[in-house]
Design a protein around this motif. Structure first.
Motif, mmCIF file in Angstrom:
data_model
loop_
_atom_site.group_PDB
_atom_site.id
_atom_site.type_symbol
_atom_site.label_atom_id
_atom_site.label_comp_id
_atom_site.label_asym_id
_atom_site.label_seq_id
_atom_site.Cartn_x
_atom_site.Cartn_y
_atom_site.Cartn_z
ATOM 1 N N THR A 187 1.067 57.605 75.243
ATOM 2 C CA THR A 187 1.788 56.938 74.162
ATOM 3 C C THR A 187 3.284 57.236 74.305
ATOM 4 O O THR A 187 3.697 57.995 75.191
ATOM 5 N N ASP A 231 2.137 50.795 79.029
ATOM 6 C CA ASP A 231 1.531 49.679 79.739
ATOM 7 C C ASP A 231 1.745 49.806 81.247
ATOM 8 O O ASP A 231 0.852 49.551 82.032
ATOM 9 N N ASP A 236 3.216 48.669 74.986
ATOM 10 C CA ASP A 236 2.727 47.506 74.246
ATOM 11 C C ASP A 236 3.065 47.683 72.763
ATOM 12 O O ASP A 236 3.664 48.682 72.366
ATOM 13 N N ASP A 237 2.684 46.723 71.962
ATOM 14 C CA ASP A 237 3.021 46.751 70.539
ATOM 15 C C ASP A 237 2.322 47.881 69.772
ATOM 16 O O ASP A 237 2.688 48.182 68.646
ATOM 17 N N ARG A 238 1.316 48.494 70.387
ATOM 18 C CA ARG A 238 0.657 49.650 69.751
ATOM 19 C C ARG A 238 1.329 50.959 70.127
ATOM 20 O O ARG A 238 0.928 52.015 69.651
ATOM 21 N N GLY A 239 2.341 50.901 71.027
ATOM 22 C CA GLY A 239 3.026 52.113 71.461
ATOM 23 C C GLY A 239 2.337 52.830 72.607
ATOM 24 O O GLY A 239 2.628 53.991 72.889
ATOM 25 N N VAL A 240 1.437 52.121 73.287
ATOM 26 C CA VAL A 240 0.714 52.687 74.429
ATOM 27 C C VAL A 240 1.426 52.261 75.714
ATOM 28 O O VAL A 240 1.838 51.106 75.862
ATOM 29 N N LYS A 261 6.043 40.976 75.257
ATOM 30 C CA LYS A 261 5.663 41.795 74.108
ATOM 31 C C LYS A 261 5.622 43.268 74.521
ATOM 32 O O LYS A 261 4.653 43.978 74.273
ATOM 33 N N ARG A 262 6.725 43.687 75.156
ATOM 34 C CA ARG A 262 6.822 45.055 75.650
ATOM 35 C C ARG A 262 8.175 45.657 75.300
ATOM 36 O O ARG A 262 9.202 45.003 75.381
#
Length: 173
Positions: A104, A155, A149-153, A126-127
């Motif tokens: 993360t 990529d 990514d938009d979840r904060g993971v 979307k990064r």
């Protein structure tokens, strides 16, 4: 009186030499300090740019030279607060240990520090991208980017060689 002055000048010269070594050769200086308390590390290297609590009571201090420098150093302390390791984090070896899909933003920050370059967002991908300057190979200036990514993971990561070759982007004509 002259003895005190000479002694003071000698002590001052020794302190300056230690500071110069810490600035010019931080890893070598810190390796000699393994086992020293946090206070000794702070006295030698100054206040860290960031601090993180890690697993099992250990901690990490980040010393970032970003955005204009090419280094990020990590001082790792054991649960007793003694220096366990000190290393340059912006190396290809460290970067290749990043785990896309698992890490993360917090993991990247703990490893490389928070970005000092402006954070970029690429809406079509979307990064979000965090960027760091580093040297690759034989001191080739480059940029390391971590994309989330938009979840904060995390990529993906990417290293791009700097085509302009480093700090001095002006040319003498």
């Amino acid at each position: 009186m002259q003895y005190r002055l000479a002694r003071w000048m000698g002590a001052t010269a020794a302190a300056l030499a230690l500071c110069a070594c810490a600035f010019l050769q931080p890893v070598e200086t810190a390796q000699k300090m393994i086992g020293s308390p946090q206070s000794a590390v702070r006295d030698t290297f100054g206040k860290p740019t960031e601090t993180y609590q890690l697993a099992a009571g250990t901690s990490r201090w980040i010393y970032s030279k970003q955005p204009l420098g090419f280094e990020v150093y990590a001082a790792d302390f054991d649960a007793s607060g003694n220096l366990a390791s000190f290393r340059q984090m912006l190396t290809e070896k460290e970067i290749y240990e990043a785990r896309p899909g698992t890490w993360t933003k917090q993991d990247v920050a703990q490893r490389f520090g928070l970005p000092r370059e402006p954070v970029q967002y690429y809406p079509l991908m979307k990064r979000e991208a965090w960027s760091y300057r580093l040297y690759v190979g034989a001191y080739m200036p480059a940029h390391f980017s971590a994309y989330f990514d938009d979840r904060g993971v995390l990529d993906r990561t990417m290293i791009i060689v700097d085509p302009l070759g480093g700090d001095d982007h002006s040319s003498s004509k």
